[in-house]
Structure formats: C-alpha cells, structure tokens
Design an enzyme around this catalytic site. Structure first.
Site, PDB file in Angstrom:
ATOM      1  N   LYS A   1       7.104 -19.107 -49.647  1.00 40.15           N
ATOM      2  CA  LYS A   1       5.999 -18.413 -50.326  1.00 40.15           C
ATOM      3  C   LYS A   1       4.978 -17.888 -49.323  1.00 40.15           C
ATOM      4  O   LYS A   1       4.609 -16.719 -49.370  1.00 40.15           O
ATOM      5  CB  LYS A   1       5.309 -19.345 -51.332  1.00 40.15           C
ATOM      6  CG  LYS A   1       6.216 -19.851 -52.424  1.00 40.15           C
ATOM      7  CD  LYS A   1       5.508 -20.817 -53.365  1.00 40.15           C
ATOM      8  CE  LYS A   1       4.931 -22.049 -52.709  1.00 40.15           C
ATOM      9  NZ  LYS A   1       5.899 -22.996 -52.160  1.00 40.15           N
TER      10      LYS A   1
ATOM     11  N   ARG B   1      -0.043 -24.442 -60.737  1.00 40.95           N
ATOM     12  CA  ARG B   1       0.965 -25.473 -60.499  1.00 40.95           C
ATOM     13  C   ARG B   1       1.153 -26.396 -61.694  1.00 40.95           C
ATOM     14  O   ARG B   1       2.021 -27.252 -61.657  1.00 40.95           O
ATOM     15  CB  ARG B   1       0.599 -26.307 -59.274  1.00 40.95           C
ATOM     16  CG  ARG B   1       0.826 -25.552 -57.992  1.00 40.95           C
ATOM     17  CD  ARG B   1       0.714 -26.462 -56.818  1.00 40.95           C
ATOM     18  NE  ARG B   1       1.195 -25.800 -55.608  1.00 40.95           N
ATOM     19  CZ  ARG B   1       1.073 -26.301 -54.411  1.00 40.95           C
ATOM     20  NH1 ARG B   1       0.504 -27.466 -54.240  1.00 40.95           N
ATOM     21  NH2 ARG B   1       1.532 -25.635 -53.371  1.00 40.95           N
TER      22      ARG B   1
ATOM     23  N   ARG C   1       8.897 -26.989 -39.591  1.00 44.79           N
ATOM     24  CA  ARG C   1       7.542 -26.432 -39.607  1.00 44.79           C
ATOM     25  C   ARG C   1       6.522 -27.472 -39.129  1.00 44.79           C
ATOM     26  O   ARG C   1       5.604 -27.138 -38.377  1.00 44.79           O
ATOM     27  CB  ARG C   1       7.182 -25.960 -41.026  1.00 44.79           C
ATOM     28  CG  ARG C   1       5.799 -25.332 -41.109  1.00 44.79           C
ATOM     29  CD  ARG C   1       5.506 -24.814 -42.482  1.00 44.79           C
ATOM     30  NE  ARG C   1       5.140 -25.891 -43.383  1.00 44.79           N
ATOM     31  CZ  ARG C   1       4.844 -25.714 -44.663  1.00 44.79           C
ATOM     32  NH1 ARG C   1       4.906 -24.514 -45.202  1.00 44.79           N
ATOM     33  NH2 ARG C   1       4.505 -26.727 -45.416  1.00 44.79           N
TER      34      ARG C   1
ATOM     35  N   ARG D   1       1.692 -30.017 -38.420  1.00 45.27           N
ATOM     36  CA  ARG D   1       1.099 -30.296 -39.726  1.00 45.27           C
ATOM     37  C   ARG D   1       1.353 -31.741 -40.118  1.00 45.27           C
ATOM     38  O   ARG D   1       2.472 -32.145 -40.412  1.00 45.27           O
ATOM     39  CB  ARG D   1       1.656 -29.335 -40.778  1.00 45.27           C
ATOM     40  CG  ARG D   1       1.095 -27.932 -40.569  1.00 45.27           C
ATOM     41  CD  ARG D   1       1.694 -26.906 -41.453  1.00 45.27           C
ATOM     42  NE  ARG D   1       1.514 -27.180 -42.864  1.00 45.27           N
ATOM     43  CZ  ARG D   1       1.602 -26.252 -43.810  1.00 45.27           C
ATOM     44  NH1 ARG D   1       1.852 -25.007 -43.482  1.00 45.27           N
ATOM     45  NH2 ARG D   1       1.452 -26.574 -45.063  1.00 45.27           N
TER      46      ARG D   1
ATOM     47  N   ARG E   1       6.424 -34.517 -52.356  1.00 47.70           N
ATOM     48  CA  ARG E   1       5.991 -33.204 -52.834  1.00 47.70           C
ATOM     49  C   ARG E   1       7.083 -32.528 -53.656  1.00 47.70           C
ATOM     50  O   ARG E   1       6.783 -31.847 -54.637  1.00 47.70           O
ATOM     51  CB  ARG E   1       5.574 -32.320 -51.647  1.00 47.70           C
ATOM     52  CG  ARG E   1       4.235 -32.745 -51.060  1.00 47.70           C
ATOM     53  CD  ARG E   1       3.933 -32.119 -49.723  1.00 47.70           C
ATOM     54  NE  ARG E   1       3.977 -30.674 -49.740  1.00 47.70           N
ATOM     55  CZ  ARG E   1       4.140 -29.927 -48.661  1.00 47.70           C
ATOM     56  NH1 ARG E   1       4.280 -30.493 -47.477  1.00 47.70           N
ATOM     57  NH2 ARG E   1       4.160 -28.615 -48.749  1.00 47.70           N
TER      58      ARG E   1
END
Length: 191
Positions: A13, A88, A127, A133, A144
């Site tokens: 996204k 969401r 990532r 992160r 998640r």
C-alpha cells in the site's frame, strides 16, 4: 477521485499509494505515516500511539477518525484523496461515510492489493532490516496479520457488496503492480 487502498500489512500500500495518487493528482494520505511522524516528534498524539503501535494493535477508532477528518479538511484533499491505512474497522467506515456525506462526496473505488500471507511476512521482515522499524518483529507481524484478518477483512466484503471493491494482484515488481492498479482504477473512473 476519492480512493482507499487496502491490503494486509506489507501488501505494498505504502509503495503503490504515492504513484497512484500522483496519477490522479490527489494526495496520498497514510495514517501510519501520520502516526509514525508524531511518534518521532514526540508529540502528544505520538506519545499516545507509540505503545499501541509497538504492540501491533490499532489506534482507537475515534482518535484515528479525528486525525483523518482533520487531514481531509486540508485544501489539497478537496479534489480527492487516496487513503492508506484508513478505514480499518466498520466503525471507521461509518465515520468516513458520514464525513463524505456531510461534504456531498462519495468514494469512487476501494483498491485491494492481494498477496500471499507468508510472502507478506518475509517482505515485512526484510523491510524491518532495511528501515530499522522496531514495530516489524516476526511476532508483531504475525499479530498484525491476525488483527487485519479479524478486523479489516470484513471491510472488503462490505465494499464488495457496495460495488466499490477493485482487487489487484499485489505480487510482482513494483512497476507491474502499479500498472495493474492504475489500469483497474482507470476502468472504474471511465465507467
């Protein structure tokens, strides 16, 4: 164009949203980017959401809805927008519908990027290494995914029932996915 881009964490996204938004001359609005920026700047909002995000949970509906409404009130969003990370939950869908109705607007399409869940986990772990992160540990990523399936996937059915859902294969090279997404959305825009 007034668009939403959806997909599980890591579906692309955030990668696809800027190019799609640029294609239509609208801003890409990412709630995740807004939250991470506030965490980094240690704002009042950032302090509220930091622990929530670190656990892999969603920021409460009312707080997220207010942030999105404030962002949609900015001048650059008047001709349209691409929302990434919102809505969401069904509560957030209702809040967005209310906002749009109050401004005499409606959604044009909801783009859903579909990717195999195990491939997504590998993308997110990569990532995490590249971007440092802290919210992308394997345990948090799996949580998640569970939260997404439980809370967000029902939105796909909702938007499908409303005739707004446009599903696009999110697997492959970035340029290939972008081409598929824009072609599918152009088909909706021309309808």
């Amino acid at each position: 164009m007034r668009l939403i881009i959806m997909g599980a964490p890591g579906a692309g996204k955030g990668t696809q949203a800027p190019g799609i938004a640029a294609h239509y001359g609208i801003p890409a609005i990412s709630t995740g980017d807004i939250f991470r920026s506030n965490v980094k700047q240690k704002t009042e909002l950032g302090l509220q959401v930091e622990a929530i995000m670190a656990a892999g949970d969603y920021v409460p509906d009312e707080l997220t809805e207010q942030i999105v409404a404030d962002r949609l009130d900015q001048d650059d969003a008047a001709p349209g927008f691409l929302l990434d990370g919102f809505p969401r939950t069904l509560h957030q869908v209702a809040a967005l519908d209310d906002y749009l109705a109050a401004h005499d607007h409606q959604l044009d399409a909801v783009l859903s990027l579909t990717v195999d869940s195990e491939a997504l986990i590998q993308r997110l772990l990569k990532r995490a290494q590249l971007e440092g992160r802290a919210d992308d540990t394997e345990e948090t990523i799996r949580h998640r995914m569970e939260v997404y399936e439980r809370d967000t996937e029902p939105l796909l059915d909702h938007y499908r029932d409303r005739g707004l859902l446009v599903e696009v294969d999110g697997d492959g090279q970035v340029a290939e996915v972008a081409e598929r997404a824009v072609a599918a959305l152009d088909g909706v825009a021309g309808a």
